[in-house]
Design an enzyme around this catalytic site. Structure first.
Site, PDB file in Angstrom:
ATOM      1  N   ASP A 190       0.853  -1.186   0.000  1.00 53.02           N
ATOM      2  CA  ASP A 190       0.000   0.000   0.000  1.00 53.02           C
ATOM      3  C   ASP A 190       0.886   1.231   0.000  1.00 53.02           C
ATOM      4  OD1 ASP A 190      -2.600   1.444   0.389  1.00 53.02           O
ATOM      5  OD2 ASP A 190      -1.618   2.041   2.259  1.00 53.02           O
ATOM      6  N   GLU A 274      -1.734  -1.472  -5.894  1.00 48.48           N
ATOM      7  CA  GLU A 274      -2.938  -0.815  -6.396  1.00 48.48           C
ATOM      8  C   GLU A 274      -2.645  -0.093  -7.710  1.00 48.48           C
ATOM      9  OE1 GLU A 274      -6.040   0.750  -3.246  1.00 48.48           O
ATOM     10  OE2 GLU A 274      -4.032   1.386  -2.687  1.00 48.48           O
ATOM     11  N   ASP A 355      -3.107   1.599   7.195  1.00 48.75           N
ATOM     12  CA  ASP A 355      -2.252   1.228   6.074  1.00 48.75           C
ATOM     13  C   ASP A 355      -1.977  -0.270   6.037  1.00 48.75           C
ATOM     14  OD1 ASP A 355      -2.130   3.903   5.359  1.00 48.75           O
ATOM     15  OD2 ASP A 355      -0.345   4.285   6.567  1.00 48.75           O
TER      16      ASP A 355
END
Length: 398
Positions: A190, A274, A355
């Site tokens: 992340d 992502e 996170d």
């Protein structure tokens, strides 16, 4: 999995003599001029006659341009970089017609990258000595690292950055790049600003904020630049000083990202990240500077080509996947999750770090997509398959 030889570009700094610098500067100018002339010719042909001009046609135009009085200087430099820039223009148009990029733009003397590309016929490489066409002396290269043993460069690119530094890039096959031994670990990643990266293992990689560390020095140099008269030599000196600070920031960021990505690829077989739209995120005026300084897009690019080199796998999770709102312990989907919420305790009793929770959800979603082909998107009707978040029964508030 078949693994063929990998071509890599080895970049080195070199220090040209006065005559070499003058010759290369002329070559850069001619390359830019030929590119703009060919782009103008192709644009006019399409606008006026709806006709597509091929590379062969622009190559013939180049021969005619050299015979004219105004463009006779094009014949004074090596013809190979001029032909190469026409090939680059053809590649740009091919990408445009394929819908991958926008229409090619004209090169600027002040803003565009100053570079020239030489193929095998325009340079000589013997015993670690590189000599370019139209030059009698070899380049004074600082060999910061050795080339692969027995390497024979197939292409040489010479460039000069805004800070006035000269670089030479040698493209050759690297037999040392081979698939790494298979490992059973997978990691979700992340990206953030407080911490550059948060891993699904709970590890957080700090964000050094290279631009912020140089912000005072950069602001001082930019103020000095604004005070100089346009067109003066002092203004050129001040511009170079600003460019040097930017180059130092960029070099540090690139070095840091190289170390991180190499380590992650060596330690993990599968890496899940992502699909961040950085170009849209930097429109946020409060976060644009910090996002640009983090280098998220550069991190993804490095991760993708290094996993391809070393036989690893990188999985890209859909940008709409609610990684922060989804509780990794029980699968509950929160209605909202403001950025100010960094830690919380779920109704199931599990304590979450925002996170780390997002990284774990990214890993789960990426593995589900890899194994069962699920569509990694938030809860909505999708023609491509069922959303990963729908594969768990969501708990409701009592």
């Amino acid at each position: 999995m078949s693994f063929g030889p990998v071509k890599r570009a080895f970049k080195y700094r070199f220090y040209p003599t006065a005559s070499q610098a003058a010759e290369l500067s002329r070559t850069f100018g001619c390359v830019r001029k030929v590119y703009n002339l060919a782009l103008q010719a192709r644009t006019e042909a399409w606008t006026l006659r709806r006709q597509r001009v091929s590379y062969n046609a622009t190559s013939a135009m180049l021969t005619e341009w050299k015979k004219t009085r105004d463009l006779a200087f094009l014949a004074e430099v090596s013809c190979v970089p001029l032909q190469q820039t026409l090939r680059h223009l053809q590649t740009a148009f091919t990408s445009f017609w394929g819908g991958r990029t926008r229409y090619p733009r004209f090169k600027s003397r002040k803003k565009s990258r100053a570079s020239a590309e030489y193929t095998c016929s325009a340079f000589r490489f013997r015993d670690g000595v590189v000599t370019l066409a139209k030059m009698t002396e070899p380049l004074d290269i600082v060999w910061s690292r050795p080339l692969p043993e027995g390497a024979a460069p197939s292409r040489v690119t010479v460039s000069r950055d805004a800070a006035g530094r000269w670089f030479v890039s040698l493209l050759c096959e690297d037999p040392g790049v081979t698939a790494l031994p298979t490992v059973g670990s997978a990691v979700g990643i992340d990206a953030g600003l407080d911490d550059l990266l948060t891993l699904s293992t709970g590890e957080k990689i700090s964000n050094p904020r290279h631009e912020r560390c140089e912000r005072k020095r950069l602001a001082k140099a930019q103020r000095a630049l604004c005070r100089k008269q346009k067109g003066s030599r002092n203004r050129d000196k001040a511009r170079v000083e600003v460019a040097r600070i930017h180059a130092r920031i960029s070099d540090r960021r690139q070095d840091y990202l190289h170390k991180i990505t190499t380590r992650l690829v060596r330690e993990n077989q599968t890496l899940v990240i992502e699909d961040l739209t950085v170009s849209n995120m930097v429109r946020n005026r409060r976060l644009a500077r910090a996002i640009s300084d983090a280098g998220w897009r550069q991190f993804r690019t490095m991760l993708e080509y290094k996993t391809a080199w070393y036989g690893r796998e990188v999985i890209i999770v859909d940008r709409w996947f609610p990684s922060s709102r989804l509780r990794s312990a029980c699968g509950e989907l929160a209605a909202a999750m403001p950025l100010s919420v960094r830690t919380w305790t779920c109704v199931c009793g599990a304590a979450h770090d925002r996170d780390v929770n997002a990284a774990r959800n990214i890993l789960t979603a990426g593995l589900a997509e890899s194994v069962c082909g699920a569509d990694v998107r938030p809860q909505r009707n999708t023609p491509g398959g069922q959303s990963v978040t729908k594969q768990k029964t969501l708990r409701r508030e009592p």
